[in-house]
Scaffold this motif. Structure first.
Motif, PDB file in Angstrom:
ATOM      1  N   LEU A  20       0.850  -1.101  -0.004  1.00 20.51           N
ATOM      2  CA  LEU A  20      -0.065  -0.085   0.083  1.00 20.51           C
ATOM      3  C   LEU A  20       0.898   1.193   0.050  1.00 20.51           C
ATOM      4  O   LEU A  20       2.066   1.268   0.296  1.00 20.51           O
ATOM      5  CB  LEU A  20      -0.804   0.061   1.025  1.00 20.51           C
ATOM      6  CG  LEU A  20      -1.982  -0.947   1.404  1.00 20.51           C
ATOM      7  CD1 LEU A  20      -2.668  -1.315   2.664  1.00 20.51           C
ATOM      8  CD2 LEU A  20      -2.920  -0.994   0.133  1.00 20.51           C
ATOM      9  N   PRO A  21       0.458   2.356  -0.351  1.00 17.98           N
ATOM     10  CA  PRO A  21      -0.956   2.664  -0.599  1.00 17.98           C
ATOM     11  C   PRO A  21      -1.262   2.483  -2.159  1.00 17.98           C
ATOM     12  O   PRO A  21      -2.613   2.836  -2.775  1.00 17.98           O
ATOM     13  CB  PRO A  21      -1.040   4.442  -0.307  1.00 17.98           C
ATOM     14  CG  PRO A  21       0.404   4.752  -0.588  1.00 17.98           C
ATOM     15  CD  PRO A  21       1.184   3.517  -0.109  1.00 17.98           C
ATOM     16  N   GLY A  22      -0.282   2.318  -3.059  1.00 20.17           N
ATOM     17  CA  GLY A  22      -0.629   2.466  -4.651  1.00 20.17           C
ATOM     18  C   GLY A  22      -1.755   1.784  -5.080  1.00 20.17           C
ATOM     19  O   GLY A  22      -2.604   2.134  -5.835  1.00 20.17           O
TER      20      GLY A  22
ATOM     21  N   ARG B 108      -5.180   3.684  -4.758  1.00 23.16           N
ATOM     22  CA  ARG B 108      -5.151   4.837  -5.150  1.00 23.16           C
ATOM     23  C   ARG B 108      -6.396   5.371  -6.311  1.00 23.16           C
ATOM     24  O   ARG B 108      -6.890   6.281  -5.901  1.00 23.16           O
ATOM     25  CB  ARG B 108      -3.693   5.375  -6.035  1.00 23.16           C
ATOM     26  CG  ARG B 108      -3.626   6.615  -6.677  1.00 23.16           C
ATOM     27  CD  ARG B 108      -2.121   6.794  -7.185  1.00 23.16           C
ATOM     28  NE  ARG B 108      -1.113   6.765  -6.176  1.00 23.16           N
ATOM     29  CZ  ARG B 108      -0.208   5.931  -6.627  1.00 23.16           C
ATOM     30  NH1 ARG B 108      -0.241   5.071  -7.595  1.00 23.16           N
ATOM     31  NH2 ARG B 108       0.720   5.573  -5.438  1.00 23.16           N
ATOM     32  N   SER B 109      -6.838   4.347  -7.045  1.00 21.06           N
ATOM     33  CA  SER B 109      -7.832   4.446  -7.880  1.00 21.06           C
ATOM     34  C   SER B 109      -9.528   4.144  -7.279  1.00 21.06           C
ATOM     35  O   SER B 109     -10.220   4.291  -7.953  1.00 21.06           O
ATOM     36  CB  SER B 109      -7.847   3.830  -9.199  1.00 21.06           C
ATOM     37  OG  SER B 109      -7.498   2.431  -9.069  1.00 21.06           O
TER      38      SER B 109
ATOM     39  N   HIS C 184      -4.343   4.296   5.252  1.00 19.08           N
ATOM     40  CA  HIS C 184      -4.462   4.246   3.565  1.00 19.08           C
ATOM     41  C   HIS C 184      -5.628   3.506   3.414  1.00 19.08           C
ATOM     42  O   HIS C 184      -6.274   3.988   2.557  1.00 19.08           O
ATOM     43  CB  HIS C 184      -3.358   3.544   3.033  1.00 19.08           C
ATOM     44  CG  HIS C 184      -1.919   4.027   3.321  1.00 19.08           C
ATOM     45  ND1 HIS C 184      -1.449   5.272   2.999  1.00 19.08           N
ATOM     46  CD2 HIS C 184      -0.738   3.388   3.957  1.00 19.08           C
ATOM     47  CE1 HIS C 184      -0.234   5.387   3.479  1.00 19.08           C
ATOM     48  NE2 HIS C 184       0.260   4.422   3.930  1.00 19.08           N
TER      49      HIS C 184
ATOM     50  N   VAL D 228      -9.728   5.533   1.871  1.00 15.75           N
ATOM     51  CA  VAL D 228     -10.357   5.404   0.641  1.00 15.75           C
ATOM     52  C   VAL D 228     -11.571   6.252   0.555  1.00 15.75           C
ATOM     53  O   VAL D 228     -12.421   6.182   1.520  1.00 15.75           O
ATOM     54  CB  VAL D 228     -10.788   3.994   0.473  1.00 15.75           C
ATOM     55  CG1 VAL D 228     -11.719   3.656  -0.760  1.00 15.75           C
ATOM     56  CG2 VAL D 228      -9.509   2.976   0.305  1.00 15.75           C
TER      57      VAL D 228
END
Length: 906
Positions: A292-294, A297-298, A354, A358
């Protein structure tokens, strides 16, 4: 009741004047002397089954069995006194008039009844080859006058012959009754013909091997040796010694043998089920992130003022799993308006920030862990939607899963909760709903099996489903989700489902709503010891709180197929001879090979006549004692009229007979081959509108009887061969309409998987039916190798099958994609109907039967719920097919005891 005519009175008076009748017995049981016509009339007015035995020398069951021409309505006692004595017909297994006459040539010079009475009373002649009165007297402290005294005390403590030891015989063979007289009769009627050893001093099997001419005659071994073999100086082989287990500090031979047989059958059936369930799983597409956090991300959730579903996800650390769970929501809930409630229950992992970040999440953060249950309850208070998806943070929704769960709730307001199909990441099935036992323990249905099988691919009601993926209706639950008494967790979801059921709500398994669940990972931090302690504590609490509900929900109703044939009818008189019932075939059956058990002679109920309502009452009492819930009675309509129905209707008119029943329309031809085929037809089955209407009229009328078995208030009605109907779906529609017109809630239609439907894979819904029922052994019989010539009778060329292997085949067969009621059969042997080419299942016993029943009960509890938890037994009284729970001389109550033990053990 009409008085007997004078001819019948005088004939009875002449018969009872015989010296073979005991005057004291007569007066004690009838209240007057044989010369009194009023007393005779009183006897003749009694129902056949209630007429007292007035002679000590007659065994009614044996006499009927060995005199097959005797009509079922005839008085066997009067027949013997009138005709049997003069014809030297044996009245008892231990009385052989021919043998007695051979001992005393002058016997023939006297009047038959007088000579036989004198010989039996004086005790100077041995009554049969198996009884030596001199030997019996030598073994007693006081002299006995003869056979009558021995019969009256049951040969207690007495061996009847130097070569027969009933106690030893009962100990050696586990299917032999323990009482002395019963053991002796078993040997005389069954054991000797099978070559069994009656004592250490005679080996019947060895005698037959050494004397192939005797074996070819099918002569009983000891009888042959005693009547002629000994005089011919044939060798008398001794039985091999066997050390009694009691001397080794073990249970008796009988108990040890029975237990070993049961355990071996249980192990074999379990192995068959495991072999059938083995498969190579294919892992499904599963989200897996490593950091995380990638990965998040979306991800974002769009808030909605009126969400359709609130998704409640509790978590404690396990950050990557929680992230995967959130990432699965867009594919699992595509197109739905969601509120996602994340309850972070005291996570210590800093990466959880993270996850909490969201967009669109409703987040509840506890600084200290409350535990799963209280965390869920706290999050539930934040849920806004009318439905709430309980979703473990170690679970992933698969494509369209939530939409399918929601569609289930929207389609039926009686469904309070809908559960998904849980899968392991390996692709194996984890759970297709769960069952609850009476003690509160649970079982994940389908655990480890192939999730693509038809049985896991249709929707059905379940006792409960785990909250790993469970969509619940808020209106059914109220303000509180889980009962806090189960905190911190375990059994709380079972208690929730039981609470919903108590309020009339249903829990539905939705096969198309798949969810991957990493089982146990969300609680790993708690440790296995703590988990076990919580499970035990809460299981006990669940059982105490819902004891009655659990016991009732765990029960399976066992229903036995019932043949209403055992009384004379004009049709059978015309086809087979006056007074015919299948007792004639049963009594005439003979072994077709060494070790073949025939004939099957009824014990406790005897050769009954179903025109006597007392018979059905006794059958019902016996069946109820061992846990049977009812009989499935065959209904016949042929040749424009109902057949074999009068006796059953007479029984139902007696309000004292309260045993439940349902009906099975036996819609096939009556043939000379007893096979329902198109050849040698005696009466053909037609499907004219008048016939269909007559069938439905009878079925509906009987369906209104309060004793009729029901499923969800609907009478159960079976059709034996649905594919013979010109239009099965039209028949089903007509049946439903007919039951509704009569004020009933409809009908529960079931077809029998027999004949052409065995391998048809016929979904009942395609023909308008509700369910199917197995009909073993049809379709899955496992053949055994042919007999060697030295075991086969020259007159028999039938088929032999392996009972234990067939039981395993039924217990392990792939599940159907519809409601199918499992069934069992105690035994099968059609040689009474087909003496030349019958079908015989070998290797069966009550112990193997019990293991079979237990496996099928597990299947019923896994796949069925509530009133649909049915187990059928083939059959209660198919004596001419060797399929009967009713007691016989060989096994007594042991088939019933095996069934009862299995029903109680679950």
């Amino acid at each position: 009741m009409m008085s007997p005519d004078r001819t019948a009175l005088f004939e009875a008076q002449a018969a009872f004047a015989s010296p073979l009748v005991d005057a004291d017995l007569y007066e004690a049981r009838l209240g007057g002397p044989p010369s009194d016509l009023d007393t005779l009339a009183r006897y003749l007015r009694l129902p056949l089954a209630e007429r007292p035995l007035l002679t000590p020398w007659l065994h009614l069951g044996f006499y009927r069995a060995t005199r097959p021409g005797l009509a079922a309505t005839a008085d066997a006692q009067l027949d013997w006194l009138h005709h049997g004595v003069a014809e030297a017909q044996s009245p008892h297994p231990l009385i052989d008039p021919g043998f007695m006459r051979a001992q005393r040539p002058a016997f023939r010079a006297r009047e038959p009844a007088e000579a036989l009475a004198a010989a039996l009373s004086e005790g100077e002649l041995d009554p049969c080859a198996y009884v030596s009165l001199r030997f019996c007297r030598a073994g007693r402290d006081a002299p006995t006058p003869g056979l009558r005294a021995l019969l009256e005390d049951g040969f207690a403590g007495t061996a009847p012959h130097p070569l027969i030891d009933p106690a030893w015989y009962a100990e050696r063979y586990d299917d032999v009754p323990r009482q002395t007289l019963a053991a002796l009769l078993h040997f005389v009627l069954i054991g000797d013909a099978e070559g069994r050893s009656p004592s250490p001093r005679f080996d019947g099997a060895a005698y037959l091997r050494r004397n192939p001419d005797v074996a070819s005659l099918r002569a009983p071994a000891l009888w042959h040796f005693l009547t002629c073999g000994g005089g011919e100086q044939r060798h008398r082989p001794s039985a091999p010694p066997s050390a009694p287990l009691a001397e080794l500090g073990q249970p008796s031979l009988e108990a040890a043998t029975l237990a070993a047989r049961y355990k071996a059958a249980q192990a074999a059936i379990t192995a068959a089920i495991e072999r059938a369930a083995a498969f190579t799983p294919q892992p499904p597409s599963c989200l897996q992130i490593n950091r995380l956090p990638g990965a998040l991300r979306s991800l974002a959730f769009e808030p909605s003022p009126q969400p359709q579903v609130s998704v409640l996800i509790p978590c404690h650390d396990q950050t990557l799993r929680t992230a995967e769970c959130l990432l699965s929501l867009p594919q699992g809930a595509a197109g739905l308006r969601l509120q996602v409630v994340l309850v972070d229950d005291g996570s210590a992992d800093s990466r959880m920030q993270h996850v909490r970040a969201v967009a669109g999440l409703t987040v509840l953060r506890h600084e200290r862990p409350l535990g799963y249950l209280l965390a869920c309850n706290a999050g539930y208070k934040l849920c806004l939607a009318p439905t709430v998806l309980l979703l473990n943070n170690d679970a992933q929704l698969m494509m369209g899963a939530l939409r399918r769960l929601l569609a289930c709730l929207e389609a039926d307001p009686t469904v309070a909760a809908a559960a998904g199909k849980l899968l392991f990441a390996s692709g194996a099935l984890q759970e297709a709903g769960c069952t609850l036992s009476a003690d509160g323990t649970s079982r994940m249905v389908g655990f480890g099996q192939d999730p693509s099988l038809p049985c896991w691919s249709y929707d059905r009601d379940v006792a409960y489903a785990s909250a790993a993926c469970l969509l619940v209706r808020r209106a059914a639950i109220g303000d509180r989700l889980f009962d806090p008494d189960f905190a911190p967790g375990y059994c709380e979801d079972a208690a929730l489902c039981l609470r919903l059921a108590a309020a009339g709500g249903r829990v539905r398994y939705v096969a198309g709503a798949s969810c991957i669940h990493h089982l146990g990972q969300s609680v790993a931090a708690n440790g296995e010891t703590a988990k076990r302690q919580l499970v035990l504590r809460n299981t006990q609490q669940l059982q105490e709180r819902f004891a009655d509900t659990l016991e009732a929900g765990h029960a399976v109703r066992a229903i036995a197929f019932y043949l209403p044939q055992f009384h004379p009818t004009p049709e059978n008189d015309a086809f087979w001879g006056r007074g015919f019932t299948e007792w004639r075939n049963v009594a005439a059956a003979r072994p077709g090979f060494a070790g073949h058990y025939q004939p099957h002679v009824p014990d406790e109920l005897g050769f009954y006549d179903l025109r006597l309502p007392s018979v059905f009452a006794e059958q019902g009492k016996l069946a109820r004692r061992y846990g049977l819930a009812g009989f499935c009675v065959y209904l016949y309509h042929l040749g424009g009229r109902r057949l074999l129905g009068d006796a059953f209707e007479a029984m139902l008119r007696d309000p004292a007979i309260d045993f439940p029943f349902c009906l099975c329309w036996a819609n096939e031809n009556w043939t000379r081959r007893w096979d329902g085929g198109a050849g040698d037809v005696l009466l053909g089955q037609d499907y004219a509108p008048a016939t269909i209407q007559a069938v439905l009229d009878d079925a509906v009328r009987l369906g209104q009887d309060p004793r009729h078995l029901r499923v969800r208030r609907r009478p159960i009605f079976l059709v034996y061969r649905p594919l013979l109907l010109p239009d099965a779906a039209a028949f089903a529609a007509s049946a439903r309409a007919a039951y509704r017109r009569a004020g009933l809630d409809g009908v529960h239609l079931v077809y029998v998987e027999s004949m052409e439907t065995v391998d048809a894979g016929l979904d009942p819904a395609t023909i308008g039916f509700d369910a199917a029922v197995e009909f073993p052994p049809h379709g899955l019989g496992v053949p055994v190798p042919d007999l060697p010539e030295d075991r086969r009778s020259a007159r028999w060329d039938g088929q032999r099958y392996d009972y234990p292997a067939t039981a395993g085949a039924f217990a392990s067969r792939p599940g159907a994609g519809w409601t199918r009621y499992p069934a069992v059969f105690p035994s099968w042997d059609s040689t009474p109907r087909h003496p030349r080419d019958g079908t015989v299942f070998e290797g069966g016993s009550p112990e193997v039967f019990q293991a079979f029943v237990e496996a099928q009960l597990t299947l019923a509890r896994d796949m069925l719920l509530g009133e649909e938890r049915l187990l059928f037994v083939n059959a209660w009284n198919e004596w001419a097919e060797g399929a009967h729970l009713e007691p016989d001389l060989r096994y007594g109550h042991r088939w019933l005891e095996a069934l009862g033990r299995a029903l109680q053990a679950g």
